[in-house]
Design an enzyme around this catalytic site. Structure first.
Site: not given
Ligand code: GLU
Length: 507
Positions: A261-263, A265, A273
């Site tokens: 997930s973005k978190r 990263g 992204y």
């Protein structure tokens, strides 16, 4: 494969930045289409107005452009099945929803948001479906005259699919093989919303049909929606035209536990992204691979290997090779762990693989961003060739190449000062004199010899002067062969750097 023309689509909702999993979906769509001489379509699924985010569509288009995965049909280039933005197709979906109601496969539901909320609070695991639909306010539970009256009065309502009881629905996924679902476990999804917009479920089926999509690749997270879609294809009488599905494996966190997930990263310090995304609503900035200094070639290459291999040890593939070699039977069902170190390895390999000419515009941009003006492209090309094997990210070209364009701003004094001696000062003064006296002193080979001869004359060892010389020229303990650096900097610049550094070393 059927003999239908291959037509695939990437159908993102413009709700934010593009996760690398999304770009991998684009890539697999694209590879499959190009391999089979088919069309790759971009369709914007923007029917959920509450989740729409300004700028997200442009961002998606930019990402595809950066990656070089350009659609054959899209909201921008148009095509025979335009419009390609679902909000602009709003008027055409109602007809299909009404047709389903007429057939008894869907129904009107008049429940208000408050009523539904109340049910969700009071009934554990509440689902609008077989178990409760008879006790809710819809055209199945209410008498016909009441339904007519509600409709005549313009009462807000949605149209829901009526999931059949006790059926097993199955299909053959191109990656996962036989997949089946029990209809009793699926709720009556909304097909048409109160604002007249279709939901994703209705719009995706109608548009895949109208746009003659032959194969549909999407993330595994969409698998639970498949039974609803299968039923719609069937009820609308289009089953023979249904695309073949492929649900792509998830991209997992580095430790393999759950979806990346973005978190993750943010927590682990790498981008998730494709490109940096700024969310105007929240003010949040999410970093991207492009801005970190990834080459699109490397980014695509690493995405291709997340869940696919060609059955050999080959890891580096150009897009053309990927098109040639891609095959669905080599896409794995299991999730693929994301490894940032490996991602960087791909980038370093691609920097090595590309020639200086193709790297030039990107390196130029990196240097110019740091305030360096390039006015000699041939010099830049020579520099790139000399250092590209040392760069992992494009941004590294500043550290590795900056000193070819400007004098070091700082020196690694700890590496020289403690061991500095007058003999060394003497050596560098003699070296300056040599450079001053001989116009051609720097022609690499002879200069190295002259340097060493001078070293012997002054009874110094390579260990005494080579590192200081490097630090004088570049500022630190890095860079290619020091005599190559001096040759490229030129005589005057080398003399000037020796003088400036000597001051700092002896201060
Ligand atoms: N609009 C869906 C998304 O945002 C598309 C899923 C599909 O490809 O069917 O990913």
């Amino acid at each position: 494969m059927t003999d239908k023309k291959v037509r695939v689509r990437f159908a993102p909702s413009p709700t934010g930045g593009l996760h690398l999993g999304g770009v991998r979906t684009v890539l697999f769509n694209y590879l499959f289409a190009k391999k089979h001489h088919g069309d790759f379509i971009l369709r914007i699924e923007d029917t959920d107005q509450t989740r729409y985010v300004e700028g997200a569509e442009e961002y998606i288009l930019d990402c595809l452009k950066w990656c070089g995965l350009q659609p054959d049909e899209s909201p921008v280039v148009g095509g025979p099945y335009a419009p390609y933005r679902q909000s602009e197709r709003k008027a055409l979906y109602r007809e299909y929803a009404e047709r389903l109601v007429m057939q008894g496969h869907a129904y009107y539901a008049f429940d208000t948001a408050e009523e539904l909320d109340k049910n969700r609070k009071e009934i554990p695991n509440f689902q609008y479906g077989q178990a409760y639909r008879d006790s809710l306010r819809n055209s199945i539970s209410l008498p016909q005259h009441e339904v007519d009256a509600l409709l005549d009065a313009g009462t807000p309502h949605v149209i829901r699919i009526k999931m059949p009881a006790d059926e097993t629905i199955s299909f053959n996924d191109m990656i996962r093989g036989h997949v089946s679902f029990e209809t009793n476990q699926v709720d009556d999804k909304v097909l048409l919303k109160a604002d007249g917009m279709p939901t994703y479920h209705l719009a995706v089926v109608v548009d895949d049909y109208l746009m003659k999509i032959s194969h549909a690749f999407r993330g595994e997270e969409w698998l639970p929606s498949a039974p609803v879609h299968l039923l719609l294809w069937d009820y609308l009488g289009w089953k023979a035209d249904m695309p073949q599905w492929a649900h792509l494996p998830l991209i997992l966190k580095p430790d393999g536990h759950g979806k990346l997930s973005k978190r993750d990263g943010a927590r682990l310090g790498f981008p998730v992204y494709a490109m940096t995304w700024f969310d105007a609503k929240t003010g949040e900035l999410t970093p991207g691979f492009r801005e970190l200094g990834f080459l699109p070639e490397a980014f695509l290459n690493l995405l291709a290997t997340l869940g696919w291999n060609d059955g050999t040890d080959q890891e580096l593939f150009t897009l053309a090779e990927l098109i040639e070699k891609f095959s669905l039977d080599r896409v794995s069902k299991a999730g693929a762990k994301f490894d940032f170190e490996k991602a960087k390895w791909f980038n370093a390999e691609w920097i090595k693989k590309l020639n200086a000419e193709s790297l030039k515009p990107k390196v130029k941009a990196v240097l110019e961003e740091k305030g360096i003006t390039i006015n000699n492209d041939d010099y830049l090309l020579t520099v790139i060739n000399l250092i590209k094997d040392r760069c992992v990210l494009l941004a590294d070209f500043y550290q590795q190449a900056g000193y070819f364009f400007e004098q070091p701003k700082e020196y690694d004094l700890n590496a020289v000062k403690p061991k500095w001696t007058d003999a060394k000062t003497d050596f560098f003064n003699a070296l300056t004199a040599l450079l001053n006296s001989d116009q051609t002193a720097l022609e690499a080979h002879s200069f190295e010899e002259a340097f060493k001869a001078l070293m012997d004359e002054k009874a110094l060892k390579a260990g005494d002067v080579m590192l200081p010389f490097r630090i004088m020229l570049v500022g630190g303990k890095f860079g290619p062969h020091v005599f190559d650096i001096a040759a490229l900097l030129g005589r005057q610049e080398t003399i000037s750097r020796i003088a400036k550094a000597l001051e700092a070393f002896t201060a």
